[in-house]
Write an enzyme that holds these catalytic residues in place. Sequence first.
Site, PDB file in Angstrom:
ATOM      1  N   ILE A   1      40.565 -11.346 -26.734  1.00 21.51           N
ATOM      2  CA  ILE A   1      40.319 -11.455 -28.177  1.00 21.51           C
ATOM      3  C   ILE A   1      39.831 -10.140 -28.778  1.00 21.51           C
ATOM      4  O   ILE A   1      40.275  -9.724 -29.826  1.00 21.51           O
ATOM      5  CB  ILE A   1      39.384 -12.647 -28.537  1.00 21.51           C
ATOM      6  N   ASP A   2      38.891  -9.465 -28.115  1.00 19.40           N
ATOM      7  CA  ASP A   2      38.461  -8.158 -28.624  1.00 19.40           C
ATOM      8  C   ASP A   2      37.789  -7.359 -27.515  1.00 19.40           C
ATOM      9  O   ASP A   2      37.587  -7.864 -26.416  1.00 19.40           O
ATOM     10  CB  ASP A   2      37.578  -8.286 -29.882  1.00 19.40           C
ATOM     11  N   PRO A   3      37.453  -6.093 -27.775  1.00 19.75           N
ATOM     12  CA  PRO A   3      36.919  -5.243 -26.705  1.00 19.75           C
ATOM     13  C   PRO A   3      35.541  -5.703 -26.228  1.00 19.75           C
ATOM     14  O   PRO A   3      34.870  -6.509 -26.875  1.00 19.75           O
ATOM     15  CB  PRO A   3      36.814  -3.864 -27.368  1.00 19.75           C
TER      16      PRO A   3
END
Length: 218
Positions: free
Chosen positions: A67-69
Amino acid sequence: MNSVTVSHAPYTITYHDDWEPVMSQLVEFYNEVASWLLRDETSPIPDKFFIQLKQPLRNKRVCVCGIDPYPKDGTGVPFESPNFTKKSIKEIASSISRLTGVIDYKGYNLNIIDGVIPWNYYLSCKLGETKSHAIYWDKISKLLLQHITKHVSVLYCLGKTDFSNIRAKLESPVTTIVGYHPAARDRQFEKDRSFEIINVLLELDNKVPINWAQGFIY
Protein backbone atom coordinates in the site's frame (compact mmCIF):
# COMPACT_ATOMS: atom_id res chain seq x y z
CA MET A 1 16.68 6.29 -19.93
CA ASN A 2 14.63 9.44 -20.40
CA SER A 3 13.94 12.29 -18.01
CA VAL A 4 11.31 14.96 -17.43
CA THR A 5 11.31 17.97 -15.15
CA VAL A 6 8.75 18.76 -12.46
CA SER A 7 8.24 22.02 -10.56
CA HIS A 8 9.13 20.62 -7.14
CA ALA A 9 11.60 18.12 -5.64
CA PRO A 10 12.89 15.80 -7.06
CA TYR A 11 12.79 18.31 -10.00
CA THR A 12 13.88 15.59 -12.46
CA ILE A 13 12.22 12.19 -12.94
CA THR A 14 14.31 9.60 -14.77
CA TYR A 15 12.30 6.83 -16.40
CA HIS A 16 12.49 3.87 -18.76
CA ASP A 17 10.85 4.11 -22.20
CA ASP A 18 8.09 1.73 -21.10
CA TRP A 19 6.63 4.49 -18.87
CA GLU A 20 6.49 7.10 -21.65
CA PRO A 21 2.70 6.84 -22.26
CA VAL A 22 1.88 8.09 -18.73
CA MET A 23 4.66 10.60 -18.11
CA SER A 24 2.93 13.78 -19.24
CA GLN A 25 -0.05 13.02 -17.00
CA LEU A 26 2.24 12.06 -14.13
CA VAL A 27 4.05 15.41 -14.39
CA GLU A 28 0.74 17.30 -14.47
CA PHE A 29 -0.69 15.42 -11.46
CA TYR A 30 2.53 15.66 -9.44
CA ASN A 31 2.86 19.40 -10.01
CA GLU A 32 -0.71 19.77 -8.65
CA VAL A 33 0.02 18.02 -5.34
CA ALA A 34 3.76 18.24 -4.70
CA SER A 35 3.66 21.41 -2.62
CA TRP A 36 1.25 19.68 -0.20
CA LEU A 37 3.25 16.47 -0.03
CA LEU A 38 6.53 18.22 0.54
CA ARG A 39 5.36 20.17 3.58
CA ASP A 40 6.17 16.97 5.48
CA GLU A 41 9.37 15.06 5.98
CA THR A 42 8.76 12.00 3.83
CA SER A 43 9.63 8.34 3.60
CA PRO A 44 11.31 7.85 1.20
CA ILE A 45 12.99 11.20 0.51
CA PRO A 46 11.66 12.98 -2.62
CA ASP A 47 14.71 12.02 -4.70
CA LYS A 48 13.60 8.40 -4.32
CA PHE A 49 9.84 8.75 -4.94
CA PHE A 50 10.08 7.65 -8.56
CA ILE A 51 13.04 5.23 -8.53
CA GLN A 52 10.92 2.32 -9.78
CA LEU A 53 10.14 4.20 -13.00
CA LYS A 54 13.67 3.23 -14.10
CA GLN A 55 12.45 -0.37 -14.29
CA PRO A 56 11.33 -1.68 -17.68
CA LEU A 57 7.84 -3.17 -17.80
CA ARG A 58 7.90 -5.24 -20.99
CA ASN A 59 9.87 -8.03 -19.25
CA LYS A 60 7.64 -8.19 -16.16
CA ARG A 61 5.09 -10.92 -15.48
CA VAL A 62 4.12 -10.15 -11.88
CA CYS A 63 3.61 -6.96 -9.86
CA VAL A 64 3.86 -7.39 -6.07
CA CYS A 65 2.09 -4.35 -4.65
CA GLY A 66 2.07 -2.97 -1.11
CA ILE A 67 0.00 0.00 0.00
CA ASP A 68 2.78 2.48 0.79
CA PRO A 69 6.45 2.73 1.82
CA TYR A 70 7.87 1.88 5.22
CA PRO A 71 7.05 4.83 7.52
CA LYS A 72 10.78 5.16 8.23
CA ASP A 73 13.78 4.31 6.05
CA GLY A 74 11.87 3.86 2.79
CA THR A 75 14.37 3.45 -0.06
CA GLY A 76 11.97 4.03 -2.96
CA VAL A 77 12.17 0.31 -3.77
CA PRO A 78 9.07 -1.33 -2.26
CA PHE A 79 9.70 -3.78 0.59
CA GLU A 80 13.48 -3.21 0.37
CA SER A 81 15.31 -3.20 3.70
CA PRO A 82 19.10 -2.99 3.23
CA ASN A 83 19.78 -4.06 6.84
CA PHE A 84 16.94 -6.64 6.68
CA THR A 85 15.16 -5.42 9.80
CA LYS A 86 11.67 -4.68 8.45
CA LYS A 87 8.96 -7.15 9.39
CA SER A 88 7.29 -7.20 5.96
CA ILE A 89 10.34 -8.30 3.99
CA LYS A 90 11.40 -10.74 6.72
CA GLU A 91 7.97 -12.40 6.55
CA ILE A 92 8.11 -12.51 2.74
CA ALA A 93 11.59 -14.08 2.89
CA SER A 94 10.40 -16.60 5.46
CA SER A 95 7.48 -17.57 3.23
CA ILE A 96 9.78 -18.01 0.20
CA SER A 97 12.21 -19.97 2.37
CA ARG A 98 9.48 -22.48 3.23
CA LEU A 99 8.52 -22.69 -0.45
CA THR A 100 12.04 -23.12 -1.84
CA GLY A 101 13.99 -24.74 1.00
CA VAL A 102 16.58 -21.93 1.00
CA ILE A 103 17.55 -21.22 4.60
CA ASP A 104 21.00 -19.61 4.79
CA TYR A 105 20.23 -16.06 3.68
CA LYS A 106 21.01 -12.59 4.98
CA GLY A 107 18.31 -10.65 3.17
CA TYR A 108 15.67 -10.65 0.45
CA ASN A 109 14.80 -8.20 -2.31
CA LEU A 110 11.88 -8.59 -4.72
CA ASN A 111 13.49 -6.05 -7.06
CA ILE A 112 16.24 -8.45 -8.17
CA ILE A 113 13.91 -11.23 -9.36
CA ASP A 114 13.47 -11.72 -13.12
CA GLY A 115 9.92 -10.92 -14.19
CA VAL A 116 8.86 -9.17 -10.96
CA ILE A 117 8.22 -5.50 -10.27
CA PRO A 118 7.62 -4.59 -6.61
CA TRP A 119 5.39 -1.53 -6.29
CA ASN A 120 3.81 0.68 -3.66
CA TYR A 121 0.35 2.03 -4.45
CA TYR A 122 1.15 5.33 -2.69
CA LEU A 123 4.69 6.51 -3.34
CA SER A 124 5.37 8.24 -0.03
CA CYS A 125 4.08 8.84 3.45
CA LYS A 126 4.76 11.40 6.14
CA LEU A 127 7.71 10.20 8.20
CA GLY A 128 6.33 7.79 10.81
CA GLU A 129 2.72 7.77 9.54
CA THR A 130 1.50 5.09 7.14
CA LYS A 131 -1.07 6.05 4.50
CA SER A 132 -0.75 9.71 5.52
CA HIS A 133 -0.22 10.82 1.89
CA ALA A 134 -2.96 8.69 0.33
CA ILE A 135 -5.12 11.67 -0.59
CA TYR A 136 -2.28 13.37 -2.49
CA TRP A 137 -1.13 10.34 -4.47
CA ASP A 138 -4.52 8.92 -5.38
CA LYS A 139 -4.72 10.12 -9.01
CA ILE A 140 -1.07 9.26 -9.68
CA SER A 141 -1.44 5.88 -7.96
CA LYS A 142 -4.33 4.86 -10.21
CA LEU A 143 -2.54 6.10 -13.33
CA LEU A 144 0.69 4.21 -12.63
CA LEU A 145 -0.79 0.93 -11.41
CA GLN A 146 -3.18 0.93 -14.35
CA HIS A 147 -0.17 1.27 -16.65
CA ILE A 148 1.70 -1.57 -14.92
CA THR A 149 -1.29 -3.90 -15.27
CA LYS A 150 -1.18 -3.48 -19.05
CA HIS A 151 2.16 -5.30 -18.99
CA VAL A 152 1.97 -7.96 -16.24
CA SER A 153 -0.06 -11.18 -16.09
CA VAL A 154 -0.61 -11.21 -12.32
CA LEU A 155 -1.09 -8.40 -9.80
CA TYR A 156 -0.47 -9.56 -6.22
CA CYS A 157 -1.65 -7.02 -3.63
CA LEU A 158 -0.55 -7.42 -0.01
CA GLY A 159 -3.30 -6.29 2.34
CA LYS A 160 -6.89 -7.50 2.26
CA THR A 161 -8.32 -4.32 3.78
CA ASP A 162 -6.14 -1.85 1.89
CA PHE A 163 -6.85 -3.47 -1.47
CA SER A 164 -10.44 -4.65 -0.97
CA ASN A 165 -11.71 -2.54 -3.89
CA ILE A 166 -8.60 -2.53 -6.10
CA ARG A 167 -10.31 -4.33 -8.99
CA ALA A 168 -12.80 -1.47 -9.29
CA LYS A 169 -9.90 0.96 -9.83
CA LEU A 170 -8.36 -0.98 -12.71
CA GLU A 171 -9.54 -0.85 -16.29
CA SER A 172 -7.18 -3.48 -17.74
CA PRO A 173 -8.24 -7.06 -17.18
CA VAL A 174 -5.43 -8.52 -15.07
CA THR A 175 -5.46 -11.58 -12.84
CA THR A 176 -5.48 -10.12 -9.32
CA ILE A 177 -4.68 -11.82 -6.03
CA VAL A 178 -5.44 -9.89 -2.85
CA GLY A 179 -3.58 -11.59 -0.02
CA TYR A 180 -2.81 -10.90 3.61
CA HIS A 181 -0.32 -8.21 4.56
CA PRO A 182 2.99 -9.71 5.76
CA ALA A 183 2.42 -8.06 9.14
CA ALA A 184 -1.16 -9.42 9.48
CA ARG A 185 -2.05 -10.79 12.90
CA ASP A 186 -2.42 -14.48 13.75
CA ARG A 187 0.30 -15.34 11.22
CA GLN A 188 -2.26 -15.25 8.43
CA PHE A 189 0.39 -14.36 5.86
CA GLU A 190 2.30 -17.52 6.78
CA LYS A 191 -0.72 -19.63 5.81
CA ASP A 192 -1.22 -17.70 2.56
CA ARG A 193 0.20 -19.62 -0.41
CA SER A 194 0.06 -16.79 -2.91
CA PHE A 195 3.62 -17.17 -4.22
CA GLU A 196 2.84 -20.75 -5.27
CA ILE A 197 -0.54 -19.74 -6.69
CA ILE A 198 1.08 -16.99 -8.79
CA ASN A 199 3.26 -19.58 -10.53
CA VAL A 200 0.28 -21.85 -11.21
CA LEU A 201 -1.55 -18.87 -12.76
CA LEU A 202 1.47 -17.99 -14.90
CA GLU A 203 1.74 -21.55 -16.19
CA LEU A 204 -1.97 -21.54 -17.05
CA ASP A 205 -1.26 -18.37 -19.04
CA ASN A 206 1.68 -20.11 -20.80
CA LYS A 207 4.17 -17.84 -19.04
CA VAL A 208 7.42 -18.82 -17.32
CA PRO A 209 6.99 -19.22 -13.53
CA ILE A 210 8.87 -16.88 -11.19
CA ASN A 211 12.03 -18.17 -9.55
CA TRP A 212 11.31 -16.66 -6.13
CA ALA A 213 14.66 -17.92 -4.77
CA GLN A 214 16.40 -15.27 -6.92
CA GLY A 215 15.44 -12.66 -4.33
CA PHE A 216 17.65 -14.07 -1.59
CA ILE A 217 20.79 -12.17 -0.60
CA TYR A 218 23.60 -14.24 0.92
